[in-house]
Motif scaffolding. Structure first.
Motif, PDB file in Angstrom:
ATOM      1  N   ALA A   1      25.442  36.463  49.069  1.00 30.45           N
ATOM      2  CA  ALA A   1      25.136  37.419  47.970  1.00 30.45           C
ATOM      3  C   ALA A   1      26.335  38.429  47.878  1.00 30.45           C
ATOM      4  CB  ALA A   1      23.903  38.137  48.023  1.00 30.45           C
ATOM      5  N   LEU A   2      26.726  38.778  48.935  1.00 34.37           N
ATOM      6  CA  LEU A   2      27.959  39.552  48.874  1.00 34.37           C
ATOM      7  C   LEU A   2      29.242  38.952  48.267  1.00 34.37           C
ATOM      8  CD1 LEU A   2      28.114  41.289  52.737  1.00 34.37           C
ATOM      9  CD2 LEU A   2      27.683  42.490  50.380  1.00 34.37           C
ATOM     10  N   ALA A   3      29.333  37.532  48.516  1.00 36.02           N
ATOM     11  CA  ALA A   3      30.612  36.963  47.969  1.00 36.02           C
ATOM     12  C   ALA A   3      30.174  36.803  46.496  1.00 36.02           C
ATOM     13  CB  ALA A   3      30.611  35.471  48.688  1.00 36.02           C
ATOM     14  N   ARG A   4      29.056  36.525  46.094  1.00 36.99           N
ATOM     15  CA  ARG A   4      28.889  36.285  44.594  1.00 36.99           C
ATOM     16  C   ARG A   4      29.033  37.776  43.823  1.00 36.99           C
ATOM     17  NH1 ARG A   4      24.408  33.519  46.278  1.00 36.99           N
ATOM     18  NH2 ARG A   4      22.785  35.196  45.988  1.00 36.99           N
ATOM     19  N   SER A   5      28.718  39.028  44.624  1.00 37.16           N
ATOM     20  CA  SER A   5      28.826  40.166  43.911  1.00 37.16           C
ATOM     21  C   SER A   5      30.292  40.633  44.054  1.00 37.16           C
ATOM     22  CB  SER A   5      28.214  41.319  44.682  1.00 37.16           C
ATOM     23  OG  SER A   5      26.921  41.081  44.756  1.00 37.16           O
ATOM     24  N   ALA A   6      30.994  40.245  45.016  1.00 36.32           N
ATOM     25  CA  ALA A   6      32.634  40.234  45.023  1.00 36.32           C
ATOM     26  C   ALA A   6      33.217  39.554  43.827  1.00 36.32           C
ATOM     27  CB  ALA A   6      33.140  40.038  46.348  1.00 36.32           C
ATOM     28  N   GLN A   7      32.772  38.387  43.612  1.00 34.24           N
ATOM     29  CA  GLN A   7      33.347  37.569  42.626  1.00 34.24           C
ATOM     30  C   GLN A   7      32.865  38.140  41.290  1.00 34.24           C
ATOM     31  OE1 GLN A   7      35.553  34.802  43.262  1.00 34.24           O
ATOM     32  NE2 GLN A   7      35.786  35.251  41.006  1.00 34.24           N
ATOM     33  N   GLY A   8      31.742  38.657  41.071  1.00 31.83           N
ATOM     34  CA  GLY A   8      31.255  39.248  39.909  1.00 31.83           C
ATOM     35  C   GLY A   8      32.368  40.425  39.291  1.00 31.83           C
ATOM     36  N   TRP A   9      32.593  41.153  40.414  1.00 30.61           N
ATOM     37  CA  TRP A   9      33.245  42.560  40.123  1.00 30.61           C
ATOM     38  C   TRP A   9      34.781  41.992  39.842  1.00 30.61           C
ATOM     39  CZ3 TRP A   9      32.161  47.106  38.748  1.00 30.61           C
ATOM     40  CH2 TRP A   9      31.006  47.578  39.287  1.00 30.61           C
ATOM     41  N   GLU A  10      35.435  40.949  40.611  1.00 34.79           N
ATOM     42  CA  GLU A  10      36.779  40.507  40.331  1.00 34.79           C
ATOM     43  C   GLU A  10      36.693  39.850  38.968  1.00 34.79           C
ATOM     44  OE1 GLU A  10      37.178  38.106  43.627  1.00 34.79           O
ATOM     45  OE2 GLU A  10      37.656  39.760  45.115  1.00 34.79           O
ATOM     46  N   ASP A  11      35.632  39.018  38.463  1.00 30.59           N
ATOM     47  CA  ASP A  11      35.701  38.532  37.182  1.00 30.59           C
ATOM     48  C   ASP A  11      35.657  39.725  36.110  1.00 30.59           C
ATOM     49  OD1 ASP A  11      35.449  36.162  38.657  1.00 30.59           O
ATOM     50  OD2 ASP A  11      33.476  35.577  37.964  1.00 30.59           O
ATOM     51  N   GLN A  12      35.038  40.500  36.401  1.00 28.63           N
ATOM     52  CA  GLN A  12      35.069  41.647  35.306  1.00 28.63           C
ATOM     53  C   GLN A  12      36.196  42.483  35.267  1.00 28.63           C
ATOM     54  OE1 GLN A  12      32.275  42.439  33.063  1.00 28.63           O
ATOM     55  NE2 GLN A  12      31.722  40.467  33.783  1.00 28.63           N
ATOM     56  N   GLY A  13      36.722  42.435  36.444  1.00 28.75           N
ATOM     57  CA  GLY A  13      38.094  43.079  36.396  1.00 28.75           C
ATOM     58  C   GLY A  13      39.145  42.303  35.728  1.00 28.75           C
TER      59      GLY A  13
ATOM     60  N   THR B   1      45.385  56.793  25.788  1.00 33.21           N
ATOM     61  CA  THR B   1      44.207  57.295  26.473  1.00 33.21           C
ATOM     62  C   THR B   1      43.265  56.155  26.942  1.00 33.21           C
ATOM     63  OG1 THR B   1      44.113  59.343  25.153  1.00 33.21           O
ATOM     64  CG2 THR B   1      42.072  58.643  26.203  1.00 33.21           C
ATOM     65  N   TRP B   2      42.969  55.179  26.097  1.00 29.58           N
ATOM     66  CA  TRP B   2      42.103  54.098  26.482  1.00 29.58           C
ATOM     67  C   TRP B   2      42.843  53.059  27.408  1.00 29.58           C
ATOM     68  CZ3 TRP B   2      37.530  53.336  26.510  1.00 29.58           C
ATOM     69  CH2 TRP B   2      36.429  54.086  25.846  1.00 29.58           C
ATOM     70  N   MET B   3      44.190  53.066  27.400  1.00 30.02           N
ATOM     71  CA  MET B   3      44.914  52.254  28.237  1.00 30.02           C
ATOM     72  C   MET B   3      44.783  52.840  29.680  1.00 30.02           C
ATOM     73  SD  MET B   3      46.532  49.623  26.731  1.00 30.02           S
ATOM     74  CE  MET B   3      48.055  49.167  27.676  1.00 30.02           C
ATOM     75  N   THR B   4      44.763  54.043  29.803  1.00 38.40           N
ATOM     76  CA  THR B   4      44.628  54.760  31.033  1.00 38.40           C
ATOM     77  C   THR B   4      43.150  54.523  31.509  1.00 38.40           C
ATOM     78  OG1 THR B   4      46.023  56.539  30.450  1.00 38.40           O
ATOM     79  CG2 THR B   4      44.687  56.970  32.230  1.00 38.40           C
ATOM     80  N   GLU B   5      42.452  54.654  30.915  1.00 35.29           N
ATOM     81  CA  GLU B   5      40.640  54.453  31.036  1.00 35.29           C
ATOM     82  C   GLU B   5      40.540  52.936  31.540  1.00 35.29           C
ATOM     83  OE1 GLU B   5      36.602  55.375  31.889  1.00 35.29           O
ATOM     84  OE2 GLU B   5      38.697  56.453  32.008  1.00 35.29           O
ATOM     85  N   ILE B   6      41.108  52.063  30.630  1.00 34.15           N
ATOM     86  CA  ILE B   6      40.688  50.812  31.024  1.00 34.15           C
ATOM     87  C   ILE B   6      41.577  50.301  32.180  1.00 34.15           C
ATOM     88  CG2 ILE B   6      41.374  48.301  30.181  1.00 34.15           C
ATOM     89  CD1 ILE B   6      40.973  49.694  27.235  1.00 34.15           C
ATOM     90  N   LYS B   7      42.571  50.734  32.618  1.00 36.90           N
ATOM     91  CA  LYS B   7      43.269  50.684  33.883  1.00 36.90           C
ATOM     92  C   LYS B   7      42.471  51.250  34.902  1.00 36.90           C
ATOM     93  CE  LYS B   7      46.674  49.278  36.716  1.00 36.90           C
ATOM     94  NZ  LYS B   7      46.528  48.478  37.484  1.00 36.90           N
ATOM     95  N   ARG B   8      41.721  52.360  34.768  1.00 37.88           N
ATOM     96  CA  ARG B   8      41.152  52.839  35.946  1.00 37.88           C
ATOM     97  C   ARG B   8      39.689  52.065  36.303  1.00 37.88           C
ATOM     98  NH1 ARG B   8      36.396  55.353  36.576  1.00 37.88           N
ATOM     99  NH2 ARG B   8      35.622  55.117  34.593  1.00 37.88           N
ATOM    100  N   LEU B   9      39.191  51.506  35.048  1.00 35.79           N
ATOM    101  CA  LEU B   9      37.966  50.591  35.134  1.00 35.79           C
ATOM    102  C   LEU B   9      38.386  49.252  35.999  1.00 35.79           C
ATOM    103  CD1 LEU B   9      36.324  51.148  31.611  1.00 35.79           C
ATOM    104  CD2 LEU B   9      35.490  51.881  33.994  1.00 35.79           C
ATOM    105  N   GLU B  10      39.591  48.886  35.731  1.00 36.52           N
ATOM    106  CA  GLU B  10      40.165  47.633  36.217  1.00 36.52           C
ATOM    107  C   GLU B  10      40.158  47.677  37.666  1.00 36.52           C
ATOM    108  OE1 GLU B  10      44.304  45.034  35.942  1.00 36.52           O
ATOM    109  OE2 GLU B  10      43.848  46.114  34.328  1.00 36.52           O
TER     110      GLU B  10
END
Length: 109
Positions: free
Chosen positions: A9-21, A53-62
């Protein structure tokens, strides 16, 4: 106290975050390709400010998504190492003949 950790489950969650990144990174690339000069000299400064502004925010989210994935992978490694350490210390306390006994090799039950 009991702690149950499911490494899969930890591995799946980690992969999910990386995919969202990766998804967020794709959005940042697309936004970076926008040419605000096409909007004319009156609109260009405001459009550039908006994009910046959005580039900065998107980079933060990434970065946050990547960090979350790495934190989950690090936690998984720590749990695995902790489990291994506990097994090794427990085996050292057991008699020599019982150190490698498992439910599948017999001797327990």
């Amino acid at each position: 106290m009991s702690l149950h950790v499911y490494l899969a489950a930890l591995a799946r969650s980690a992969q999910g975050w990386e995919d969202q990144g990766e998804v967020v990174r794709g959005g940042r690339r697309s936004l970076g390709e926008v040419d605000p000069s096409l909007l004319g000299s009156r609109v260009q400064p405001a459009a550039q400010t908006f994009i910046d502004t959005w580039m900065t925010e998107i980079k933060r989210l990434e970065d946050a998504a990547v960090d979350h994935g790495e934190a989950l992978r690090d936690a998984s490694l720590l749990f695995q190492q902790s489990d291994q350490d506990v097994v090794e210390r427990s085996q050292q306390l057991m008699t020599w003949t019982d150190r490698n006994v498992s439910p599948t090799t017999g001797g327990l039950g």
